[in-house]
Write a protein that holds these residues in place. Sequence first.
Motif, PDB file in Angstrom:
ATOM      1  N   GLY A   1       0.824  -1.205   0.000  1.00 34.63           N
ATOM      2  CA  GLY A   1       0.000   0.000   0.000  1.00 34.63           C
ATOM      3  C   GLY A   1       0.860   1.258   0.000  1.00 34.63           C
ATOM      4  N   GLY A   2       0.217   2.428  -0.071  1.00 31.86           N
ATOM      5  CA  GLY A   2       0.945   3.694  -0.041  1.00 31.86           C
ATOM      6  C   GLY A   2       1.769   3.920  -1.284  1.00 31.86           C
ATOM      7  N   THR A   3       2.752   4.800  -1.165  1.00 31.00           N
ATOM      8  CA  THR A   3       3.651   5.074  -2.288  1.00 31.00           C
ATOM      9  C   THR A   3       5.073   5.256  -1.780  1.00 31.00           C
TER      10      THR A   3
ATOM     11  N   GLY B   1       6.363   8.874  -1.765  1.00 29.47           N
ATOM     12  CA  GLY B   1       5.763   9.936  -0.961  1.00 29.47           C
ATOM     13  C   GLY B   1       4.873  10.801  -1.838  1.00 29.47           C
TER      14      GLY B   1
END
Lengths: 343, 343, 343, 343
Positions: free
Chosen positions: D64-66, D69
């Motif tokens: 998940g996320g990147t 940023g």
Amino acid sequence: MRIGLLTSGGDCPGLNAVIRSAVLHGIKSYGDEFVGFRSGWRGLIEGDYMELSRQDVRGLAREGGTILGTSRTHPYNHPKGGPENIRKAMRRHDIDAVIAIGGEGTLAGARRLAVDGIPVVGVPKTIDNDLKATDYTFGFDTAISIATDAMDRLRTTGESHHRCMVAEVMGRHVGWIALHSGMAAGAHAILIPEQKVSLDQINEWVEQVHSRGRSPLVVVAEGFIPEGAEEAVAGKGQEADGRPRLGGIGEWLTHQIEERTGIETRNTTLGHIQRGGNPTGYDRVLATRFGIKALDLVHEQAWGHMASLRGTEIVKVDLAEALDGLKEVPLPRYEEAKILFGR
Amino acid sequence: MRIGLLTSGGDCPGLNAVIRSAVLHGIKSYGDEFVGFRSGWRGLIEGDYMELSRQDVRGLAREGGTILGTSRTHPYNHPKGGPENIRKAMRRHDIDAVIAIGGEGTLAGARRLAVDGIPVVGVPKTIDNDLKATDYTFGFDTAISIATDAMDRLRTTGESHHRCMVAEVMGRHVGWIALHSGMAAGAHAILIPEQKVSLDQINEWVEQVHSRGRSPLVVVAEGFIPEGAEEAVAGKGQEADGRPRLGGIGEWLTHQIEERTGIETRNTTLGHIQRGGNPTGYDRVLATRFGIKALDLVHEQAWGHMASLRGTEIVKVDLAEALDGLKEVPLPRYEEAKILFGR
Amino acid sequence: MRIGLLTSGGDCPGLNAVIRSAVLHGIKSYGDEFVGFRSGWRGLIEGDYMELSRQDVRGLAREGGTILGTSRTHPYNHPKGGPENIRKAMRRHDIDAVIAIGGEGTLAGARRLAVDGIPVVGVPKTIDNDLKATDYTFGFDTAISIATDAMDRLRTTGESHHRCMVAEVMGRHVGWIALHSGMAAGAHAILIPEQKVSLDQINEWVEQVHSRGRSPLVVVAEGFIPEGAEEAVAGKGQEADGRPRLGGIGEWLTHQIEERTGIETRNTTLGHIQRGGNPTGYDRVLATRFGIKALDLVHEQAWGHMASLRGTEIVKVDLAEALDGLKEVPLPRYEEAKILFGR
Amino acid sequence: MRIGLLTSGGDCPGLNAVIRSAVLHGIKSYGDEFVGFRSGWRGLIEGDYMELSRQDVRGLAREGGTILGTSRTHPYNHPKGGPENIRKAMRRHDIDAVIAIGGEGTLAGARRLAVDGIPVVGVPKTIDNDLKATDYTFGFDTAISIATDAMDRLRTTGESHHRCMVAEVMGRHVGWIALHSGMAAGAHAILIPEQKVSLDQINEWVEQVHSRGRSPLVVVAEGFIPEGAEEAVAGKGQEADGRPRLGGIGEWLTHQIEERTGIETRNTTLGHIQRGGNPTGYDRVLATRFGIKALDLVHEQAWGHMASLRGTEIVKVDLAEALDGLKEVPLPRYEEAKILFGR
């Protein structure tokens, strides 16, 4: 201190959480340095390792497997193994102590090395829950969680087709995974290596459940041998490591049940998915506490000891204790589960 | 025997598994009959119940909540309550014994009834893990599992935005859920009612982590009160039952951290999802074993006692013991977790 | 109207959600009555059914399997089948229309009945995603979700042991499950019935990945046949229904890879867990919309038609269209996936 | 080519999968080089980036996320922004083209830059599903999955206490998440920004369900405003980014329902957990395909275009099309869901 970590034997969820907490505790509380040996004892013997900084263990509490890799190399059987060589290797690479994370074989090796003067402590790992010296270790709860989820799924498809579903789970010598996951999933029969049950009895349970209009769920540990069928299944449980095996007990049983009861029966061998993936919260907490304790054991110079769970406490136990025979499912636990079988 | 079951107080995953195993054990092992009282003590007092056949408990091991419903009715405060009325109600409906499944209040009621001669045994339920007389009860592990999963999610979004994430979990008087889920998720600060921590200390931890380029995760139990801010947060933790509350400690803390450190901070109050849904395998096994034990206690006529987990065993304990104060997180457990905070 | 529902063929997650929404829609919007035929066409032919009230479908959106049971009975092959008998049975039990939920065989039966004047509409079900007339049906997404989760687990244990992991998934004639779950899990080779790939090519991919220090993941659909090994695997994919089969392509491939590359390789056959358990949110929404549409088709008297997904819309299509050949994975989709293979 | 990637705006599951597949496709198919700009447009403008090798994107499909940023920096509002500066920055760092992954704001910026001659293509990201030019994007399915799971949990605890449960989900301007998760969970009322519903109507639905002995589940999108209560809730939905907000619509509604119906009601605001954690299989496949397409668009020099899903195909669309207003829930979709409300 400069401390080496290794993971050895079959992998299981939680190994990385042990590594992480030991490293963080050492760096923050004692100013230790860490290296990780690659592929278990092999990495120690051959001097194959990586430095482990705080950065390297970041986020590891939730990651399955082991970043160090693992192998079945034994510290005394390797050509360059044995206490003399290992002492030299440790001196050469400036290693003050070793934390060995592994199962019975690994801990036996660690104990022998400790007796031979090598500064080593242990962390018990057994996905099968077969070590006597600890109530549980990490990996077991994750395996239960995965197996329970799989059996929930098998039940809905089984009920839709009025089939008998067989689920083969891990457990070559002991039936803990079968016992707990079977109880959690509401199995109608649980078959474990510790208890002799005849095929006739199994079929009776299956027929009782089927005749009530239900879809029977039979959970079988890979090491189970039906009473009276020892020869028929010989050779099915022998592979050194090979989980899941070709034509394991689950498949054999499936055919026997279908043939003898006439009830459509399907097998699912859960296999390697039981030991992979993110650990449960329970296992992460336990593994984290084991890692912290192992590091404390190093600073206590408690060589030849390991971390262990007793009730809710993490305690120190002698590795000799851990190696004193398999922890089997005791009869009362099986009788307790049996209440829910069949009829 | 004809046995009545009731669930009382806040619900939690595993209640249905207790009901199921007690009923199956009673029917299969002793030929018992069962009724389920609706909405806790109210159902017993008002004679509101349903018969529980084998069919009715089918598939319940995996279902969250309680098929009987629950309420906060107290057996001595209800206008038609008290031992005389309850004895009459039991006679009228032919009930030989009662199994009361609930938390501290429920067990206190059960004990008082037992002392007053009513044949009642208990099963401990506390999602917060705050009962002294048992190592764990069902529901706690499921809450840890849900909270850990939620925090894993918070971490990825936190890291992407370089934010500080606050997660408020259950625990009005004790911090077990915060401690375990926070340790499992790799939290950088865990705040529990048992330990005073100042806002300055919390901000220091947050800043240390942020300055290393990480996204701090702060786990706070709903009953935590920051040292020196007792008045500021007064009234935040007072609602009788209302989880999650308006403007709880998580939101308060989020604003304080953001204001004082300048680091963008977001709160998530996990609330009721922590107590709903399918129980984990661990909780199903524990609840199933508790149900079996409770039924055995009935047949032993061990009135005023309850099932309890000690290590890996299910044992009988006097309800008096269960009521002897809250089980708080002991200092060594907090110190152990603290190793992984901040810096 | 009084409407009969049946589920036929292999079960899959979402069947209950179709039943629920059709029944709720009919009761609330049109004042319909419903019955559910037990075990597919058999229940219709033999007049074996239950009334379906609002109460009976409560909570069904999230339940896997089918509360009606299913079978492979064909409406024209059953001794009491055929349009005349079915028309009489419907008259006898006062049934105005039938909603048949099932795969290719079921829909073919429904179409033939419609042509023969029976008021029947269809809902497409295919866990394999092999029906041309709809973009997707329910069950497929759940299978992808389960397979992806299992492969995530296989990867961590594979990496720890530097092994090649083989995962056999469903798909006798088409490779959609392999394609999507393999792409989701980052597989290094995906093998599907539609595309001929030689064992040499597979081994080359495996060796490329292994030589980069990674653990290769090979995803294979049960109906895949390696180019040049047609005879060797003959008989492996023939069982009428038997998922997972003894010694399927996954096991065969595992031995071939290990033998020829010398890389330790392990197989996992996911089998029945792919079709069991709670549907994903995606599948619940799709199944719910299909149930609503099917009921509308009944009130439109659109006999011989079925609900179908096109883009984001649920539309009406002729059953003839649904039966016009298998929906195979087109070459561009395979080429797209292949970008991520091997090297 | 040497290609720069950036992620901008709120994060969501699947961003890393886009990055991974674009990078792997470029390296393997075209011999491209890649850099990742840190924190969205800021990284591009300030020349803050990292090289992205094959090694760096390993295992990212499931994270998940990147890893890059993200931020809300706008390419034209930043003091060093604008096409001239960006062109210079690209020349200075040898960047031939940019892939911008983000929502409406990001794509608007990308389009303006493309018009101004910067070689940039887009990948649409919107967890809310509010972009017209694509059927779905990654992140939405994961949000549905998380919200559905949470609501399943809320239902069991709601039923046990006979409470009304309110669940607030994301959706400031559109109600897609509420619509799909509410339909999946069997909600008794779904409230979305696109549809005016009065408090009286909501209470009527709640009372109808409660009077049938059920526990009502009300799903509300954060941007919903009850008809006739516009002033009362003013200021509740205004925070620039602040999901979940203090005293959002869920809490407001909870109090109103409890006060007016007398039914005990509890709110849960799902908040940030909806956008964190591992993407579903569905989202990983979609994100992977988008990444591959985006890279192809670069090599086609299709500046000012983006990847988009139409039915089952990934197609090229002009960014102008993507920016042509919000994609709202159309009335027929709301009417379809409404069939299952209330009564």
